[in-house]
Design a protein around this motif. Structure first.
Motif, PDB file in Angstrom:
ATOM      1  N   UNK A   1      32.697  98.562  13.075  1.00 27.55           N
ATOM      2  CA  UNK A   1      31.396  98.845  13.683  1.00 27.55           C
ATOM      3  C   UNK A   1      30.463  99.518  12.684  1.00 27.55           C
ATOM      4  N   UNK A   2      30.988 100.458  11.896  1.00 29.69           N
ATOM      5  CA  UNK A   2      30.166 101.131  10.893  1.00 29.69           C
ATOM      6  C   UNK A   2      29.686 100.144   9.826  1.00 29.69           C
ATOM      7  N   UNK A   3      30.558  99.241   9.405  1.00 34.60           N
ATOM      8  CA  UNK A   3      30.169  98.247   8.407  1.00 34.60           C
ATOM      9  C   UNK A   3      29.094  97.322   8.947  1.00 34.60           C
ATOM     10  N   UNK A   4      29.254  96.906  10.208  1.00 30.28           N
ATOM     11  CA  UNK A   4      28.251  96.022  10.810  1.00 30.28           C
ATOM     12  C   UNK A   4      26.911  96.732  10.931  1.00 30.28           C
ATOM     13  N   UNK A   5      26.936  98.010  11.323  1.00 35.38           N
ATOM     14  CA  UNK A   5      25.699  98.787  11.415  1.00 35.38           C
ATOM     15  C   UNK A   5      25.045  98.910  10.043  1.00 35.38           C
ATOM     16  N   UNK A   6      25.845  99.186   9.037  1.00 27.10           N
ATOM     17  CA  UNK A   6      25.311  99.272   7.672  1.00 27.10           C
ATOM     18  C   UNK A   6      24.692  97.947   7.232  1.00 27.10           C
TER      19      UNK A   6
ATOM     20  N   UNK B   1      21.138  93.224   5.150  1.00 32.38           N
ATOM     21  CA  UNK B   1      22.089  92.229   4.649  1.00 32.38           C
ATOM     22  C   UNK B   1      22.310  91.117   5.669  1.00 32.38           C
ATOM     23  N   UNK B   2      22.336  91.485   6.934  1.00 34.17           N
ATOM     24  CA  UNK B   2      22.442  90.503   8.012  1.00 34.17           C
ATOM     25  C   UNK B   2      21.353  90.786   9.036  1.00 34.17           C
ATOM     26  N   UNK B   3      20.956  89.737   9.758  1.00 38.57           N
ATOM     27  CA  UNK B   3      19.936  89.882  10.788  1.00 38.57           C
ATOM     28  C   UNK B   3      20.587  89.646  12.145  1.00 38.57           C
ATOM     29  N   UNK B   4      20.404  90.568  13.072  1.00 38.30           N
ATOM     30  CA  UNK B   4      21.017  90.383  14.389  1.00 38.30           C
ATOM     31  C   UNK B   4      20.379  89.211  15.132  1.00 38.30           C
TER      32      UNK B   4
END
Length: 74
Positions: A44-49, A55-58
């Motif tokens: 979850x922390x990596x995805x938030x970062x 780096x990624x777009x939701x």
């Protein structure tokens, strides 16, 4: 106190307190495993970062479900 009486009493509590009690009871049925929980926290922390850094777009959930529905109805 009987189970029905406990449930009746709990039903009169504010929703926040009922949610806390429900979560606590569910955890007694399915206790968390610290190593697995820590792994999920790391993900979850990596995805938030990744989102915060750009780096990624939701993707909106409505868009995801629309794509799924389009694939299934094709």
């Amino acid at each position: 106190m009987k189970t029905a009486e406990i449930i009746s009493e709990l039903a009169n509590l504010p929703i926040e307190e009922r949610a806390l009690i429900a979560d606590s009871l569910l955890q007694t049925l399915n206790p968390t495993q610290p190593d697995i929980q820590q792994a999920w926290v790391k993900v979850a922390q990596q995805r938030l970062n990744d989102i915060s850094s750009g780096k990624v777009e939701p993707i909106l959930a409505s868009d995801v479900f629309a794509r799924i529905n389009a694939r299934l109805s094709a």
